[in-house]
Every structure is written in C-alpha cells, then in structure tokens.
Design an enzyme around this catalytic site. Structure first.
Site, PDB file in Angstrom:
ATOM      1  N   ASP A 184       0.074  -1.716  -0.135  1.00 43.21           N
ATOM      2  CA  ASP A 184       0.290  -0.015   0.011  1.00 43.21           C
ATOM      3  C   ASP A 184       1.062   1.496   0.107  1.00 43.21           C
ATOM      4  O   ASP A 184       2.178   1.285   0.446  1.00 43.21           O
ATOM      5  CB  ASP A 184      -0.958  -0.069   1.253  1.00 43.21           C
ATOM      6  N   GLY A 242       2.939  38.031  -6.601  1.00 42.88           N
ATOM      7  CA  GLY A 242       4.200  38.296  -7.252  1.00 42.88           C
ATOM      8  C   GLY A 242       5.252  39.166  -6.053  1.00 42.88           C
ATOM      9  O   GLY A 242       4.845  39.825  -4.312  1.00 42.88           O
ATOM     10  N   GLY A 252      31.258  45.856  -3.028  1.00 40.51           N
ATOM     11  CA  GLY A 252      32.531  46.397  -2.837  1.00 40.51           C
ATOM     12  C   GLY A 252      32.086  48.569  -2.401  1.00 40.51           C
ATOM     13  O   GLY A 252      31.569  48.886  -2.130  1.00 40.51           O
ATOM     14  N   HIS A 275      67.034   9.334 -89.434  1.00 37.11           N
ATOM     15  CA  HIS A 275      66.967   9.470 -90.320  1.00 37.11           C
ATOM     16  C   HIS A 275      65.318   8.076 -90.319  1.00 37.11           C
ATOM     17  O   HIS A 275      64.981   7.705 -91.580  1.00 37.11           O
ATOM     18  CB  HIS A 275      67.333   8.439 -91.358  1.00 37.11           C
ATOM     19  N   ASP A 318      -3.313  -2.898  -1.850  1.00 35.39           N
ATOM     20  CA  ASP A 318      -3.148  -4.141  -2.791  1.00 35.39           C
ATOM     21  C   ASP A 318      -4.323  -5.527  -2.346  1.00 35.39           C
ATOM     22  O   ASP A 318      -5.101  -4.769  -1.733  1.00 35.39           O
ATOM     23  CB  ASP A 318      -1.851  -4.815  -2.498  1.00 35.39           C
ATOM     24  N   GLU A 335       8.223  35.100  -2.327  1.00 38.68           N
ATOM     25  CA  GLU A 335       9.787  35.177  -3.341  1.00 38.68           C
ATOM     26  C   GLU A 335      10.643  36.006  -2.403  1.00 38.68           C
ATOM     27  O   GLU A 335      11.576  35.633  -2.819  1.00 38.68           O
ATOM     28  CB  GLU A 335       9.177  36.604  -4.412  1.00 38.68           C
ATOM     29  N   ASP A 378      72.964  12.686 -86.910  1.00 41.32           N
ATOM     30  CA  ASP A 378      71.580  11.824 -87.388  1.00 41.32           C
ATOM     31  C   ASP A 378      71.144  12.401 -85.974  1.00 41.32           C
ATOM     32  O   ASP A 378      71.142  11.126 -85.256  1.00 41.32           O
ATOM     33  CB  ASP A 378      72.139  10.853 -87.770  1.00 41.32           C
ATOM     34  N   SER A 429      67.846   1.093 -85.203  1.00 40.74           N
ATOM     35  CA  SER A 429      68.213   2.840 -85.424  1.00 40.74           C
ATOM     36  C   SER A 429      67.229   3.984 -84.464  1.00 40.74           C
ATOM     37  O   SER A 429      66.408   3.229 -84.547  1.00 40.74           O
ATOM     38  CB  SER A 429      67.967   3.373 -87.406  1.00 40.74           C
ATOM     39  N   ASP A 466      30.033  46.781 -10.354  1.00 43.62           N
ATOM     40  CA  ASP A 466      29.461  45.334  -9.997  1.00 43.62           C
ATOM     41  C   ASP A 466      28.789  45.879  -8.750  1.00 43.62           C
ATOM     42  O   ASP A 466      28.677  46.810  -8.299  1.00 43.62           O
ATOM     43  CB  ASP A 466      30.183  44.035  -9.676  1.00 43.62           C
ATOM     44  N   ASP A 481      35.533  47.021 -11.145  1.00 40.85           N
ATOM     45  CA  ASP A 481      34.949  48.065 -11.767  1.00 40.85           C
ATOM     46  C   ASP A 481      35.712  48.398 -12.216  1.00 40.85           C
ATOM     47  O   ASP A 481      37.385  48.212 -12.830  1.00 40.85           O
ATOM     48  CB  ASP A 481      35.288  49.006 -10.671  1.00 40.85           C
TER      49      ASP A 481
END
Length: 676
Positions: free
Chosen positions: A51, A137, A259, A460, A97, A118, A517, A620, A256, A218
């Site tokens: 089960d 949201g 820092g 010849h 079962d 979130e 010749d 020849s 970025d 940076d």
C-alpha cells in the site's frame, strides 16, 4: 478551491483491498499548493510496494509514504516536502493491494493554495536592494539617491552628464569621496572646438576595485575618436596630464554590485591640438619627437616589409611627407600595408605541390614549402620559400624562381643480370631498360625517353614522318603486343624536330653521310612515369669516350634466327654489352653497296661493338648507354644513338652511333624554346 481535505477511501473506518485514489490541484501564478497530513495509518512494506501514497510536483515524484506516522513526525519531516513550485501543480495517488492482515484507517491531509513569498523563500529574486512581497508576486525598490533600472531589479544611480561646450571642469565617481554606488553605469560626454584637444588631470586618490590577479572588476574607460583607452582600475590613476588628442571624449565608469571603493576624481581642461608621434602603424617618422605643432612636417617611412599605395598611382612606395594640421591630424595619412607576394602559378600537372594548404598566407614573412608527389621526380631547387620585403618569394638559398620537379633519370628499378648479342642475344626483362621506346611506322626503329614529355631518336628514322604524326610504345618488351597488353603506354607525337644540320631528302640506300643524325620528339601529353617507363639521363657535355669502354645497346631490330641461321626482326627487346672502338678503327669506314663510296665519319660519331655482338637494321634510333648495365646502383646516361653501320650479314660487328654529348646543348635549348 483554495483549500480542502484529501483522504483515503473509507476514512476513518478503513480502506478496502484494491482501493485507489487520484488527486491533483494547480496553484495560481505566484502561489503554491501544499498538503499537510494530519493522520497516516497504512500497511507497512519494504519500499512501500504493497500500500502506498505517491506525491508528485509537476509530474516529478517528491515523496512515497506508507506505514504509520505520528502527527509530530508528519509535521517535522513529511509535510515540509509536500509543496509545489510557484504556479505549479501537486498530485497524489493512493493504492492498496489485494489483502491486509488487519484493517488500517488510511490517511487524511489538508491542502491549501497560498501566496509564495519570493522575497523570503526565493534567494534568486534579483532585487539588488529592497524586495516587497504581495499576493501573486513581488516588487523591487531602491534606497534614496538610487533609481530602479529598466530591468526592474537593479538599483543604480543617475550619473550620465553631457558637459559639451565646457573648456574646464571636474568629474568624479558617484558619491565621491564616499564609496561609489554599486551597479553604476556612468557616461560623461565632453566636446569642444575641433582645433582643441581635451586634457585630463587625475587626482592621486584613485581607488577602483580590481581582482587579486590584477583584472578590473570595476572599470574606468576613456573613449576617443582613435579608440578606447583602458580599462583603468586599482590604486594607480592614468598618467597626468592625460592628452586625449581629441576634441570629443566620453568617460565611462562601471561597477558591479559589491565593494566599498572610493572611485576617482579628475579635472578636465583644453589646449591646442598637437599631432601624435605616430603617423601610421608599421612606420617610423623623421624627425622623431613626442608631439608636433601645426605646420611641422615629418617624413614617414614604412617598416621593412610594408608599403603604401598612394591614390592615383599603381607604384608601390614606402615613404611620404606628412604635415601636422591645427586639428591634430597628419595630412596626408596613408596606411602602411604588408607586402603581399601573391599566389604562385603552380603547374597543374599535379607533380609539384605545396606542403599543407593549397591557399597559403602570402604576406611578408609568410612561408610556403614544396615537394614532389611522385617518387619518380626529384625537387630541383630549394623547397622552402619566404615572402620577402620586395614582394618576391625567395628561397633560403636566395632563389626567386620556383623549384621544379625533375624526372629521376637513368635509375631502372629492375636491373639486368647478364647480356648477350642483339644478333640472337639476351632478351630484356620488363623494367630493365625502361627508357627504350619502340617506333613501328613509318620506319621501324627505337627512341629514348629523356623526360616525361620528350624523346630522342635518329633523324633518319623519323625523317619521312616529320610533317605528320607517329606513335611510340613504352612499358613493354614484346613488340607484337602493342595493342593487346594493358601495361603498354602508347604515346603520340605532337612535334618532330630534326637537327637543322642533318641533310634530309637522301634515300638511305644512297646516303653516305649520317652526320647530325638526331631528332627530338615532343609527345602530345605528359607520360605517367612508373617502374616500366622511366627516362634516361643525358650525358655531360664534356664527357669523352675511352677506348674499350663498355656500354649497353638495345633494340627490336634484326637478330639471328636460331633455327634458320638467317636475320629476322626480333619480337622481343634485346640488349648486348659492347665496347667503344678506338678512333682509328672508326675512321676505317665501310663502302656502300650502292654508291661504292666510303661512308663519312665525323667528330659527332663514335663506333662500338664486340666479337659476335652488334646493333643491326631496325635498331636505329635506339640507345647506347654508359656505364654497362650491370645490375648495380649506377646512374645510366644516353651516350649514343644507333645510327648506321655495315650490313649485319657481313658480320663485321661494328656499329656507328650519334655522339649525344655533342648535342646536349641543342637538346636543352630546343626543349626550352619549345616549352615557352
């Protein structure tokens, strides 16, 4: 429904054998579906194969349950897993079962559709400063002094300024001297009159974030009409005063999201434009000085291997005079371009080829290498060429002409083991005399292949075919199989060139002079060389002949019939080893049968023979080679061409040969003139 119960069939009195349940719910956007089990009592089994409850999130199995669990265990270890992804679906299946040893009450759970936070539960929400959750949201916001960028997640500062028209002023990073804001993208625009240039003075208190390995995290960049300077970072400011050589400058500063560095501060001002020390890349100037004022001139010289193409002329030059303008530019300003030696005109016969690519780089100092594709050729000249400063391909040995693939000559792969007389003499084996060619018409005779396009014979033999065409046969030893053997190479003549000093038009029966010749035959196409058809080498011009020196003569001419004792034309190629006779023997020439005159002997001839060994009629044009074919590793040379002699029936065993050394220059000059 936003909430409700899900329970096993027959709950709480117990489920029956073969019971089943399929349940599914999907969350709204920004929501999740969760199940909180408050009771679980089912048959226990290994891997819950009897089960079982199976819970899926978006079709993926997240939990399998059976047995009996206390409420506290359900709350702590089971229920936290039974949650869908935001906006996803949760499904549950139950089955039992065929039998149970005792009755089990089953399960019961409470499901809810609830808002997903979130800001709390999603570490990748993307808000760089503040995150605010609402049903379905979330929303990002920024601290005072920042604004939300177009991506609705990044907080940045407004630091773009257009300072055009100002001749002096100050620029600094946001919040200077306090640490600058994260995620900044500042652009400061400066623009003044075209005759002025902007100069920047950076203060020493420079602090822009860089990585431990010196890479800019940076960055400060200075953009002018000639390019981008920077990035600059760390604790060392750009040099001051920083001459931009431009009246328009953009200063960009980016950072970025991390820092606490202070940033930079500078003061800008203007001054008259000067021309920079460099006029064009890959060049030098005379006189050399850091900068030049309006009206000053310099001579610009392109570096070795570079040239300039001035407008209006096709000539390649490397020097010009430039004048500094009040706008800070040099006029004229021509680019020095690398010399290009161009692509070589490689023969399309497929024998000479470039090593590697068929399209090599062709500029200054580029290199190309040659080789021959066939073992029957050898490279004449250097194999490695370099594009020189004057635009020519030059070899390591200083050669400017392309190398050539020259036929390997006088090196048969199969060597004869012994020899007898042509008059009933030794039969040649295939490949032992690979340069010997057979001519069957208009006169039967022989010829010698001297390269893959030319053959040489007696004048010849081909005199009557000079204005027509004849066929030559190579790669064979049986003259009867020229049309049936697959290995026979049939060559058609394209042109027959008889030596200009040979006297033509005299019937052979009346001829008393065979001087000069010799004739050349240009074949209509290149011969594919192989073990059974290879050229013979020409002799050295200065090579003389020694008395009794032994050579080898070959041919398909008359031979003595072993059964009838008379002379018959040989079907097979035969050869004999004979010696060179002394000059006094050669000068004792025979009389002709028709004119009763003594034959003429010249310095362009020699005679040779041996007791019982001689060339004969229809030999020849065939070759007499030195040294004698012995089966060694020697290189063989075409020393003589079978020309004339007393009738074989007389058994004098003395044949006369055209001395090829007398005609080597004529052969080479004729071939060279014809091939142009």
């Amino acid at each position: 429904m936003l909430l409700g119960w899900v329970e096993s069939p027959g709950y709480p009195t117990g489920y029956l054998p073969h019971a089943s349940l399929n349940w599914s719910r999907c969350a709204h956007k920004g929501h999740t579906i969760s199940i909180k089990l408050i009771h679980l009592d089912m048959e226990d089994s290994q891997d819950c194969e009897n089960d079982a409850i199976k819970v899926f999130s978006n079709g993926n199995l997240i939990s399998v349950l059976c047995g009996k669990r206390e409420f506290e265990e359900l709350q702590s270890t089971v229920n936290p897993l039974l949650v869908s992804s935001p906006g996803g679906c949760l499904s549950l299946t139950f089955h039992s079962d065929y039998s149970n040893t005792k009755r089990h009450t089953g399960f019961r759970g409470f499901y809810t559709d609830q808002d997903f936070d979130e800001c709390k539960d999603d570490p990748d929400h993307g808000c760089t400063q503040f995150c605010h959750n609402y049903i379905g949201g979330y929303h990002c916001s920024c601290r005072h002094g920042y604004y939300l960028d177009v991506d609705k997640h990044t907080c940045t500062v407004s630091c773009t300024q257009d300072l055009s028209g100002l001749h002096h002023g100050d620029i600094s990073s946001p919040s200077w001297p306090a640490p600058y804001a994260e995620n900044t993208n500042c652009q400061y625009t400066l623009s003044v009159e075209a005759t002025l240039q902007l100069e920047l003075h950076f203060y020493e208190d420079f602090d822009v974030e860089e990585s431990p390995d010196g890479q800019c995290i940076d960055a400060l960049r200075i953009e002018t009409s000639s390019g981008i300077l920077g990035p600059f970072c760390g604790h060392t400011p750009p040099p001051s005063p920083f001459l931009t050589h431009s009246h328009r400058v953009q200063i960009r500063f980016t950072s970025d999201g991390f820092g606490t560095n202070k940033g930079f501060s500078l003061r800008f001002s203007t001054r008259d434009k000067v021309c920079p020390a460099v006029v064009a890349s890959h060049s030098t100037v005379t006189p050399q000085q850091p900068e030049s004022q309006k009206g000053e001139t310099v001579t610009v010289t392109c570096d070795l291997g570079y040239f300039l193409h001035t407008p209006g002329t096709q000539a390649l030059t490397s020097q010009y005079v430039a004048m500094c303008q009040n706008t800070g530019v040099w006029i004229p300003n021509y680019a020095c371009e690398p010399v290009d030696c161009g692509f070589l005109d490689i023969p399309k016969d497929g024998i000479l080829q470039l090593v590697g690519s068929d399209n090599p780089h062709t500029q200054y100092k580029d290199q190309i290498q040659f080789n021959c594709t066939s073992k029957y050729y050898t490279l004449e000249g250097d194999d490695l060429y370099t594009c020189s400063a004057n635009g020519e391909w030059v070899s390591a040995g200083g050669q400017t002409e392309m190398p050539k693939c020259i036929e390997v000559c006088g090196k048969p792969e199969n060597q004869p083991a012994g020899a007898g007389r042509i008059l009933g003499g030794q039969n040649a084996n295939m490949g032992e005399i690979p340069w010997h060619l057979l001519i069957k018409a208009p006169n039967r005779g022989g010829a010698s292949l001297i390269n893959d396009r030319w053959a040489v014979t007696a004048a010849h033999v081909v005199e009557t075919a000079e204005e027509t065409s004849l066929s030559l046969y190579g790669g064979l030893i049986d003259g009867r199989t020229t049309s049936t053997m697959t290995n026979v190479v049939v060559m058609d003549s394209e042109r027959i060139i008889i030596h200009p000093d040979y006297i033509k038009g005299i019937p052979l029966a009346q001829r008393t002079n065979f001087d000069n010749d010799i004739a050349l035959i240009r074949l209509s196409s290149r011969v594919n060389l192989g073990p059974n058809i290879l050229p013979i080498c020409l002799p050295n011009v200065n090579r003389g002949l020694l008395d009794t020196e032994q050579g080898t003569v070959s041919g398909w001419g008359k031979t003595e019939s072993r059964t009838e004792g008379r002379l018959v034309t040989s079907a097979l190629l035969k050869y004999a080893h004979i010696g060179v006779y002394p000059l006094r023997v050669c000068k004792n020439t025979p009389y002709t049968h028709t004119t009763k005159k003594r034959m003429t002997f010249t310095n362009n001839m020699f005679c040779a023979g041996a007791p019982g060994k001689d060339s004969c009629q229809q030999d020849s044009g065939g070759p007499f080679v030195l040294p004698m074919l012995t089966g060694g590793s020697e290189t063989y040379h075409l020393t003589g061409i079978v020309s004339w002699g007393p009738p074989c029936e007389d058994r004098q065993y003395k044949g006369y040969y055209t001395k090829v050394a007398s005609y080597v220059d004529w052969i080479k000059e004729t071939i060279e003139a014809t091939e142009k």
